[in-house]
Write a protein that holds these residues in place. Structure first.
Motif, PDB file in Angstrom:
ATOM      1  N   ASP A  89      31.504  37.507  38.847  1.00 37.96           N
ATOM      2  CA  ASP A  89      32.785  36.798  38.806  1.00 37.96           C
ATOM      3  C   ASP A  89      33.615  37.221  37.600  1.00 37.96           C
ATOM      4  OD1 ASP A  89      34.696  34.579  39.463  1.00 37.96           O
ATOM      5  OD2 ASP A  89      33.945  33.816  37.545  1.00 37.96           O
ATOM      6  N   ALA A  90      32.965  37.554  36.510  1.00 42.73           N
ATOM      7  CA  ALA A  90      33.685  37.949  35.305  1.00 42.73           C
ATOM      8  C   ALA A  90      34.062  39.427  35.306  1.00 42.73           C
ATOM      9  CB  ALA A  90      32.834  37.647  34.068  1.00 42.73           C
ATOM     10  N   THR A  91      33.669  40.150  36.354  1.00 41.09           N
ATOM     11  CA  THR A  91      33.959  41.584  36.398  1.00 41.09           C
ATOM     12  C   THR A  91      34.679  41.994  37.690  1.00 41.09           C
ATOM     13  OG1 THR A  91      31.690  41.921  37.223  1.00 41.09           O
ATOM     14  CG2 THR A  91      32.057  42.236  34.855  1.00 41.09           C
ATOM     15  N   VAL A 149      40.316  43.404  42.881  1.00 41.72           N
ATOM     16  CA  VAL A 149      39.619  42.138  43.092  1.00 41.72           C
ATOM     17  C   VAL A 149      40.501  41.213  43.929  1.00 41.72           C
ATOM     18  CG1 VAL A 149      38.571  40.137  41.975  1.00 41.72           C
ATOM     19  CG2 VAL A 149      38.447  42.389  40.882  1.00 41.72           C
ATOM     20  N   PRO A 150      39.991  40.638  45.012  1.00 36.80           N
ATOM     21  CA  PRO A 150      40.798  39.702  45.810  1.00 36.80           C
ATOM     22  C   PRO A 150      41.284  38.529  44.961  1.00 36.80           C
ATOM     23  CG  PRO A 150      38.800  40.318  46.988  1.00 36.80           C
ATOM     24  CD  PRO A 150      38.656  40.853  45.604  1.00 36.80           C
ATOM     25  N   GLY A 151      42.540  38.150  45.160  1.00 34.98           N
ATOM     26  CA  GLY A 151      43.094  37.027  44.426  1.00 34.98           C
ATOM     27  C   GLY A 151      43.777  37.397  43.132  1.00 34.98           C
ATOM     28  N   TYR A 182      39.189  34.249  34.820  1.00 31.37           N
ATOM     29  CA  TYR A 182      38.653  34.538  33.487  1.00 31.37           C
ATOM     30  C   TYR A 182      38.698  36.029  33.165  1.00 31.37           C
ATOM     31  CZ  TYR A 182      34.935  35.197  29.991  1.00 31.37           C
ATOM     32  OH  TYR A 182      34.200  35.582  28.891  1.00 31.37           O
ATOM     33  N   LYS A 183      38.439  36.864  34.158  1.00 32.16           N
ATOM     34  CA  LYS A 183      38.402  38.306  33.937  1.00 32.16           C
ATOM     35  C   LYS A 183      39.768  38.850  33.501  1.00 32.16           C
ATOM     36  CE  LYS A 183      37.082  38.759  38.208  1.00 32.16           C
ATOM     37  NZ  LYS A 183      37.411  37.396  38.700  1.00 32.16           N
ATOM     38  N   ALA A 184      40.864  38.199  33.970  1.00 34.04           N
ATOM     39  CA  ALA A 184      42.200  38.657  33.580  1.00 34.04           C
ATOM     40  C   ALA A 184      42.437  38.402  32.101  1.00 34.04           C
ATOM     41  CB  ALA A 184      43.258  37.946  34.429  1.00 34.04           C
ATOM     42  N   TYR A 185      41.974  37.263  31.591  1.00 36.70           N
ATOM     43  CA  TYR A 185      42.089  36.984  30.151  1.00 36.70           C
ATOM     44  C   TYR A 185      41.191  37.917  29.344  1.00 36.70           C
ATOM     45  CZ  TYR A 185      44.596  32.653  31.237  1.00 36.70           C
ATOM     46  OH  TYR A 185      45.527  31.724  31.670  1.00 36.70           O
ATOM     47  N   ALA A 186      39.992  38.197  29.858  1.00 35.70           N
ATOM     48  CA  ALA A 186      39.082  39.097  29.145  1.00 35.70           C
ATOM     49  C   ALA A 186      39.705  40.482  28.992  1.00 35.70           C
ATOM     50  CB  ALA A 186      37.750  39.184  29.893  1.00 35.70           C
ATOM     51  N   ARG A 187      40.329  40.974  30.042  1.00 34.23           N
ATOM     52  CA  ARG A 187      40.999  42.275  29.960  1.00 34.23           C
ATOM     53  C   ARG A 187      42.138  42.246  28.943  1.00 34.23           C
ATOM     54  NH1 ARG A 187      45.848  43.540  31.538  1.00 34.23           N
ATOM     55  NH2 ARG A 187      46.415  45.763  31.824  1.00 34.23           N
ATOM     56  N   ALA A 188      42.984  41.204  29.027  1.00 32.09           N
ATOM     57  CA  ALA A 188      44.137  41.119  28.122  1.00 32.09           C
ATOM     58  C   ALA A 188      43.691  41.008  26.669  1.00 32.09           C
ATOM     59  CB  ALA A 188      45.001  39.925  28.512  1.00 32.09           C
TER      60      ALA A 188
END
Length: 259
Positions: A89-91, A149-151, A182-188
């Motif tokens: 989910d985080a990736t 990633v869907p969504g 969460y993954k979008a914040y991790a990337r940013a």
């Protein structure tokens, strides 16, 4: 004829050849022999009962041990799925691990706390992976991977970037009330140069909240309902819970959910 008593009762031959004193002594010996046989029989019966009890106890111990082993292997399976699901989910995945942890809590309320922390560890590991990959790649490359990633849409990525520029790692708290994964914040945050320690700290606080509320909440409801209506809980509980998750992600991954 005088050697035999009257009636049908006949004496043994040894009584015919012995004197009255010797006959009395022989009868006394027979009575003592009969009394000595009875305690030995009781002792043998007692030993048989003890052996049976020990066998029954050993059998019960083996069954209890097998039950504990099965329970332990069941938890390891649940924990492995929770960790892997949270990492995905985080990736690269779009369904939160709460969908799995709540099912575990519904089935085994006693595992709610442990499975929550296993899922948290998976989320942090996956978030650190996404953070590191983004930090070592260009924004276009990391955005391209995230858009698969869907969504996740370009609007989602821009929103996460804007909040990270404004709030830093604190922007992770926005994920509790906003449909930004969460993954979008991790990337940013990886591109923003936020220290890893700060990222993990805020990640832990942001992810533990929904995991604890949902998983523990379902576990408590399951424990209460199992006492009130055990059969109904086992039959209808999983159907109701997973129908709710399907409805939520149908909305979340639709155009309305993205907006």
């Amino acid at each position: 004829m005088g050697l035999f008593p009257s009636g049908n009762k006949r004496l043994p031959e040894w009584q015919l050849s012995l004197s009255p004193e010797e006959q009395k002594k022989r009868r006394q010996q027979e009575r003592e022999a009969r009394r000595s046989v009875t305690p030995r029989q009781k002792t043998t019966a007692g030993r048989s009962k003890r052996a049976g009890s020990e066998d029954s106890h050993a059998s019960g111990s083996r069954e209890a041990s097998g039950s504990r082993e099965a329970s332990g292997s069941g938890f390891l399976r649940d924990a492995a799925v929770a960790f892997g699901w949270a990492f995905a989910d985080a990736t690269v995945w779009c369904v939160a691990p709460e969908a799995w942890t709540t099912n575990v809590a519904l089935r085994k309320p006693s595992r709610s706390g442990a499975i929550t922390f296993v899922a948290l560890a998976g989320s942090l590991t996956g978030g650190a992976f996404t953070y590191t990959v983004a930090k070592n790649s260009s924004k276009r490359e990391s955005a391209g991977r995230l858009l698969r990633v869907p969504g996740v849409s370009e609007q989602t990525i821009r929103r996460a970037e804007t909040e990270v520029k404004k709030y830093g790692a604190k922007a992770l708290a926005s994920g509790l009330v906003e449909p930004v994964p969460y993954k979008a914040y991790a990337r940013a945050l990886g591109h923003n140069g936020t220290p890893m320690q700060e990222f993990l700290l805020w990640s832990a606080m942001a992810r533990i909240t929904p995991l604890t509320v949902l998983t523990t909440g379902v576990g408590v409801l399951s424990a209460v309902s199992r006492k009130a209506a055990p059969r109904l809980t086992r039959a209808a509980g999983p159907l109701a819970l997973n129908a709710g998750w399907v409805a939520y992600y149908t909305w979340r991954l639709s155009g309305t959910g993205k907006r």
